[in-house]
Write an enzyme that holds these catalytic residues in place. Structure first.
Site, PDB file in Angstrom:
ATOM      1  N   TYR A  79       0.821  -1.217   0.000  1.00 52.69           N
ATOM      2  CA  TYR A  79       0.000   0.000   0.000  1.00 52.69           C
ATOM      3  C   TYR A  79       0.853   1.264   0.000  1.00 52.69           C
ATOM      4  CZ  TYR A  79      -3.285  -3.599   1.613  1.00 52.69           C
ATOM      5  OH  TYR A  79      -4.036  -4.754   1.747  1.00 52.69           O
ATOM      6  N   HIS A  80       1.853   1.289  -0.892  1.00 51.40           N
ATOM      7  CA  HIS A  80       2.748   2.440  -0.994  1.00 51.40           C
ATOM      8  C   HIS A  80       2.783   3.006  -2.417  1.00 51.40           C
ATOM      9  CE1 HIS A  80       5.178   0.525   2.558  1.00 51.40           C
ATOM     10  NE2 HIS A  80       4.062   1.113   2.965  1.00 51.40           N
TER      11      HIS A  80
END
Length: 559
Positions: free
Chosen positions: A467-468
């Site tokens: 989730y970057h």
């Protein structure tokens, strides 16, 4: 509805900007967001981190297109839809990145964004539990702590010792002089509560009469006079409004929201916009391109001792943890449970770490959806410097339509090779003698996954996003056709418009993204206000002196 500055997006960067720009009482600032209040027990309690991430109220709920490098799988791409943005729903891990990440930025055209320029802004942001030194700050808004300091479970320290036994260094502060090695992990938790940018930057600034915070605002498109940004058209409570900016419009909607807002406004790849029915204002092919992300797997083992968090998942245990946290703001409720970690290099010739470990004394998914039946522990691990590049593109001119996201994970051959290193090096670390009393069978990948082909297939089928998402409006040199921004975060060929968030990164950093995003906003505030930059630091940083010929140093370094 006229202000000096209008900031679009109250996330990790936007809340910082709202605070810093409104410090001058003569300057009027408006901060808008579609999300609402972050006043939620689930957001505030660190151990509940997976709950807001799975709530439509707080998460935009994006997902990728079928990924060709992952056998057509779609991966989740959660983004915060609440004050504080993703800092209100993330895992609270605080990693600045390696100094060489920022040297890389500068080499790629982000002049003034080298490590010596940025360390002072990391320090300005931070209120570090360990106090001030050359690398850490103590007077900033952002609380950074260490959970329970590894005291509540022996597996944390055993993991660090496993890294040492495998020949890697031990580091006391991976956000200081030496990132490389194994040591305690830091988190944005203060007083036992989540330290989002909403709580640490925005809350104190809300009382200022020159700051207006508007929620429930859907950003439709930017407003221009010729090629000068003058405001933003929003939908709020079913009504369209225009918010005007005398000085600047600042887009801080994140690596998905910022490029898609620019595209809806006619700034982006001209042919692609025409195909969607949008008249291009400025042809900038880099808007939405260069998308990068971190992938990770959960490397899991059964645990022979009943000491893991898997025995805390029943409702009675959760109730006791919650009650203690409500009363005292401590215990298992006051941590994200990632209390030890590691940063290593994948091979000789790799100058700085490109693999990251989060250790968790439990066997479960990061988003909390699935837990292993029984006792277990795991590391979240993956290569942090991918070569694959994706893109974000609006699917229509309608701001309510979800964008078309394609990461192109594992389409670069180097990324596939990196994962082979990850699996083999991780298995070696996790089978060191210190873990012998605890280690049961390997749950996943499984001891039978050993060949290149088996590793490749297992990774394709099991890898998850960390989730970057980042890098979709990159800063670059004037002669870089894919650069969207100049080194002052100004959108090229447009006046009075900047982007400030993780989309401006030229390349993704070696670590979680919340810390560098906050730093970016701290520095950008000075650029926007035409202040002198903070004095550059002369602090050194550690690099293995034999990195060209060895993969691990085996020598702990204490500063």
């Amino acid at each position: 509805m006229i202000f000096d500055f209008v900031i679009i997006g109250a996330g990790s960067a936007g809340c910082v900007l709202a605070n810093r720009l409104s410090e001058d009482p003569q300057t009027s600032v408006c901060l808008i967001d579609f999300g609402g209040s972050d006043n939620s027990l689930f957001i505030s309690m660190p151990t509940a981190l997976s709950i807001p991430m799975n709530m439509e109220k707080f998460n935009w709920g994006f997902e990728s297109q079928p990924e060709p490098g992952l056998a057509g799988r779609r991966l989740d791409c959660p983004r915060g839809k609440v004050l504080g943005g993703s800092s209100s729903i993330n895992g609270m891990v605080y990693v600045r990145g390696h100094p060489c990440d920022f040297e890389e930025w500068q080499e790629q055209g982000a002049s003034g964004w080298g490590y010596k320029d940025l360390l002072p802004y990391f320090r300005r942001a931070e209120n570090w539990i360990g106090g001030e030194d050359t690398y850490r700050g103590k007077d900033g808004p952002l609380s950074v702590g260490m959970g329970n300091d590894m005291k509540l479970n022996p597996l944390y320290s055993a993991f660090i010792e496993a890294g040492r036994q495998a020949g890697y260094p031990v580091t006391e502060d991976y956000n200081g002089y030496q990132q490389e090695g194994f040591g305690p992990m830091h988190m944005t938790v203060g007083g036992g509560k989540r330290a989002s940018t909403s709580q640490t930057y925005l809350k104190s600034a809300k009382s200022r009469s020159n700051l207006t915070v508007l929620t429930g605002c859907l950003a439709e498109k930017l407003v221009f006079e010729d090629k000068r940004a003058t405001g933003i058209e929003i939908s709020r409570s079913g009504q369209k409004q225009t918010l005007s900016a005398r000085r600047e419009v600042i887009v801080s909607a994140g690596s998905i929201g910022s490029p898609t807002l620019l595209q809806r406004s006619g700034i982006g790849p001209a042919e692609a916009l025409k195909n969607i029915g949008i008249e291009p204002l400025v042809d900038l092919p880099g808007v939405g391109a260069n998308l990068q992300d971190h992938l990770e797997v959960y490397f899991q083992y059964r645990c022979n001792k009943p000491i893991t968090l898997n025995n805390k998942l029943d409702w009675v245990s959760k109730g006791l943890i919650g009650a203690r946290w409500l009363l005292f703001k401590n215990g298992l409720g006051a941590t994200n449970h990632f209390e030890s970690c590691g940063f290593i290099r994948s091979k000789a010739g790799q100058k700085w770490p490109d693999i990251q470990y989060h250790f968790l004394p439990a066997a479960m998914r990061y988003d909390g959806r699935t837990a292993f039946d029984g006792h277990g522990y795991q590391v979240h691990v993956g290569p942090n410097k991918p070569k694959s590049r994706g893109r974000v593109l609006i699917s229509s001119a309608d701001a309510q339509e979800k964008p078309d996201i394609l990461f192109n994970y594992l389409t670069a051959p180097e990324d596939i090779e990196d994962w082979r290193h990850v699996i083999r090096l991780s298995r070696e670390i996790l089978t060191q003698p210190v873990l012998d009393p605890y280690r049961g069978a390997e749950i996943q990948p499984g001891s039978n996954i050993t060949s290149d082909e088996e590793i490749d297939q297992w990774v394709r089928e099991n890898v998850e996003s960390a989730y970057h998402p980042s890098c979709t409006n990159k800063i670059g040199a004037a002669d870089d056709p894919m650069a969207v921004l100049d080194p002052e975060c100004r959108v090229r060929n447009i006046d009075n418009l900047r982007v400030v968030d993780s989309s401006i990164f030229p390349t993704i950093t070696n670590g979680n993204l919340n810390a560098p995003t906050i730093m970016v906003a701290e520095k950008a505030a000075d650029l926007i206000l035409a202040r002198d930059p903070l004095p550059a630091s002369n602090a050194d940083y550690w690099i293995d002196d034999a990195w060209e010929t060895r993969q691990r140093s085996g020598t702990p370094v204490t500063v």
